[in-house]
Design a protein around this motif. Sequence first.
Motif, PDB file in Angstrom:
ATOM      1  N   LEU A 143       0.888  -1.158   0.000  1.00 48.49           N
ATOM      2  CA  LEU A 143       0.000   0.000   0.000  1.00 48.49           C
ATOM      3  C   LEU A 143       0.925   1.207   0.000  1.00 48.49           C
ATOM      4  O   LEU A 143       1.777   1.353   0.888  1.00 48.49           O
ATOM      5  N   TRP A 144       0.769   2.082  -0.989  1.00 45.37           N
ATOM      6  CA  TRP A 144       1.753   3.158  -1.162  1.00 45.37           C
ATOM      7  C   TRP A 144       1.061   4.503  -1.361  1.00 45.37           C
ATOM      8  O   TRP A 144      -0.016   4.592  -1.954  1.00 45.37           O
ATOM      9  N   SER A 145       1.718   5.553  -0.855  1.00 44.19           N
ATOM     10  CA  SER A 145       1.282   6.924  -1.086  1.00 44.19           C
ATOM     11  C   SER A 145       2.500   7.757  -1.469  1.00 44.19           C
ATOM     12  O   SER A 145       3.612   7.531  -0.967  1.00 44.19           O
ATOM     13  N   ALA A 146       2.305   8.714  -2.360  1.00 43.18           N
ATOM     14  CA  ALA A 146       3.383   9.637  -2.716  1.00 43.18           C
ATOM     15  C   ALA A 146       3.683  10.599  -1.569  1.00 43.18           C
ATOM     16  O   ALA A 146       4.749  11.229  -1.538  1.00 43.18           O
ATOM     17  N   ASP A 147       2.756  10.710  -0.631  1.00 42.82           N
ATOM     18  CA  ASP A 147       2.922  11.558   0.559  1.00 42.82           C
ATOM     19  C   ASP A 147       3.745  10.779   1.591  1.00 42.82           C
ATOM     20  O   ASP A 147       3.297   9.758   2.118  1.00 42.82           O
ATOM     21  N   ALA A 148       4.929  11.270   1.892  1.00 43.49           N
ATOM     22  CA  ALA A 148       5.840  10.553   2.786  1.00 43.49           C
ATOM     23  C   ALA A 148       5.309  10.434   4.209  1.00 43.49           C
ATOM     24  O   ALA A 148       5.795   9.613   4.991  1.00 43.49           O
ATOM     25  N   SER A 149       4.320  11.238   4.570  1.00 39.27           N
ATOM     26  CA  SER A 149       3.810  11.217   5.945  1.00 39.27           C
ATOM     27  C   SER A 149       2.449  10.533   6.085  1.00 39.27           C
ATOM     28  O   SER A 149       1.936  10.411   7.200  1.00 39.27           O
ATOM     29  N   LEU A 150       1.882  10.059   4.987  1.00 41.13           N
ATOM     30  CA  LEU A 150       0.507   9.556   5.049  1.00 41.13           C
ATOM     31  C   LEU A 150       0.398   8.183   5.694  1.00 41.13           C
ATOM     32  O   LEU A 150      -0.487   7.941   6.514  1.00 41.13           O
ATOM     33  N   ILE A 151       1.270   7.256   5.309  1.00 48.24           N
ATOM     34  CA  ILE A 151       1.125   5.873   5.779  1.00 48.24           C
ATOM     35  C   ILE A 151       2.110   5.596   6.906  1.00 48.24           C
ATOM     36  O   ILE A 151       3.329   5.508   6.690  1.00 48.24           O
ATOM     37  N   SER A 152       1.567   5.458   8.106  1.00 42.37           N
ATOM     38  CA  SER A 152       2.377   5.011   9.245  1.00 42.37           C
ATOM     39  C   SER A 152       1.871   3.657   9.720  1.00 42.37           C
ATOM     40  O   SER A 152       2.646   2.738   9.983  1.00 42.37           O
TER      41      SER A 152
ATOM     42  N   TYR B  97      10.674   0.552  -4.499  1.00 40.91           N
ATOM     43  CA  TYR B  97      11.711  -0.027  -3.639  1.00 40.91           C
ATOM     44  C   TYR B  97      12.984  -0.246  -4.432  1.00 40.91           C
ATOM     45  O   TYR B  97      12.938  -0.638  -5.600  1.00 40.91           O
ATOM     46  N   ARG B  98      14.116   0.031  -3.805  1.00 39.06           N
ATOM     47  CA  ARG B  98      15.399  -0.252  -4.444  1.00 39.06           C
ATOM     48  C   ARG B  98      16.452  -0.473  -3.380  1.00 39.06           C
ATOM     49  O   ARG B  98      16.662   0.363  -2.508  1.00 39.06           O
ATOM     50  N   ASN B  99      17.072  -1.645  -3.446  1.00 42.76           N
ATOM     51  CA  ASN B  99      18.215  -1.973  -2.588  1.00 42.76           C
ATOM     52  C   ASN B  99      17.958  -1.711  -1.103  1.00 42.76           C
ATOM     53  O   ASN B  99      18.742  -1.050  -0.415  1.00 42.76           O
ATOM     54  N   GLY B 100      16.830  -2.230  -0.625  1.00 42.06           N
ATOM     55  CA  GLY B 100      16.594  -2.243   0.807  1.00 42.06           C
ATOM     56  C   GLY B 100      15.757  -1.128   1.381  1.00 42.06           C
ATOM     57  O   GLY B 100      15.528  -1.101   2.596  1.00 42.06           O
ATOM     58  N   GLU B 101      15.281  -0.204   0.551  1.00 42.78           N
ATOM     59  CA  GLU B 101      14.487   0.881   1.123  1.00 42.78           C
ATOM     60  C   GLU B 101      13.442   1.402   0.142  1.00 42.78           C
ATOM     61  O   GLU B 101      13.599   1.277  -1.073  1.00 42.78           O
ATOM     62  N   ILE B 102      12.385   1.988   0.705  1.00 42.17           N
ATOM     63  CA  ILE B 102      11.373   2.657  -0.095  1.00 42.17           C
ATOM     64  C   ILE B 102      11.998   3.931  -0.655  1.00 42.17           C
ATOM     65  O   ILE B 102      12.586   4.720   0.079  1.00 42.17           O
ATOM     66  N   THR B 103      11.883   4.118  -1.957  1.00 40.20           N
ATOM     67  CA  THR B 103      12.597   5.214  -2.613  1.00 40.20           C
ATOM     68  C   THR B 103      11.847   6.532  -2.583  1.00 40.20           C
ATOM     69  O   THR B 103      12.456   7.597  -2.731  1.00 40.20           O
ATOM     70  N   THR B 104      10.538   6.480  -2.395  1.00 42.65           N
ATOM     71  CA  THR B 104       9.756   7.714  -2.410  1.00 42.65           C
ATOM     72  C   THR B 104       8.440   7.486  -1.678  1.00 42.65           C
ATOM     73  O   THR B 104       7.914   6.369  -1.635  1.00 42.65           O
ATOM     74  N   GLY B 105       7.890   8.541  -1.074  1.00 43.65           N
ATOM     75  CA  GLY B 105       6.597   8.425  -0.413  1.00 43.65           C
ATOM     76  C   GLY B 105       6.650   7.578   0.847  1.00 43.65           C
ATOM     77  O   GLY B 105       7.690   7.446   1.498  1.00 43.65           O
ATOM     78  N   SER B 106       5.510   6.988   1.182  1.00 43.59           N
ATOM     79  CA  SER B 106       5.395   6.106   2.348  1.00 43.59           C
ATOM     80  C   SER B 106       4.650   4.848   1.936  1.00 43.59           C
ATOM     81  O   SER B 106       3.842   4.864   1.005  1.00 43.59           O
ATOM     82  N   ALA B 107       4.925   3.740   2.631  1.00 44.22           N
ATOM     83  CA  ALA B 107       4.359   2.460   2.196  1.00 44.22           C
ATOM     84  C   ALA B 107       4.180   1.502   3.358  1.00 44.22           C
ATOM     85  O   ALA B 107       4.843   1.608   4.389  1.00 44.22           O
TER      86      ALA B 107
END
Length: 249
Positions: free
Chosen positions: A106-115, A189-199
């Motif tokens: 589940l992904w959002s372009a908003d880095a603070s939306l999904i906790s 995702y790339r090499n161990g981390e979410i690259t953008t947004g929140s997930a």
Amino acid sequence: MRLPLLITAIACLSVNPLALADEVQVAVAANFTAPMQEIAQAFEQDTGHRVVAAFGSTGQLYAQISHGAPFEVFLAADATTPARIEQDGLAVTGTRFTYATGALVLWSADASLISDGEQLLRSGSFQHLAIANPKTAPYGLAATQVMQRLGLSAALADTLVEGQSIGQTYQFVASGNAELGFVALSQVYRNGEITTGSAWQLPADLYEPIHQDAVLLDKGADNPAAAALLSYLKSERAAAIIRGYGYGH
């Protein structure tokens, strides 16, 4: 008298081996776009063969193959579609194998939306939730399984925005037309981390495993580049790229 023969021999030895390379037409599930582009570049460097890839939902690509599209290799987002193509007599028997196992987020372009992803889905505090068409895109089918197993299918029905492929679904969320959506882990995702947004990476028990199979199509049966690409997908160099995008291999 022997000089022309010597010149001919030298000329033959100096021919670039890449001049003998072939081209392979590949149908690729949209979730595998980024890794396929990287693999294609490595494959071309290592073998000289050229990859011409078309990306789309597995169901759309199946329809194109069934109607005679000139694809020689098929990389699907599931295992059932390549098996069906084999049953249809459009693939070379015995060439099918799993090249990657996908994951859903589940992904959002908003880095603070999904906790807390599950709490967010249950809250209904959003207007649009993007999913891929479950009839043509295996990741869309997985998304419906998640909603069913969480008991949220009815509650979320009015928020759904449907993309024809997981690529279009990602664009809905990336553009802000949907606040969040179910996308492939490989897209964010790339090499161990979410690259953008929140997930939130969905627990594996919320959907059926996404085993992605490759198969040699009849049109590629006599193309050395097609066989070489399928072999290359099993190599450690390709496996490292695939793992780097969050897939099991």
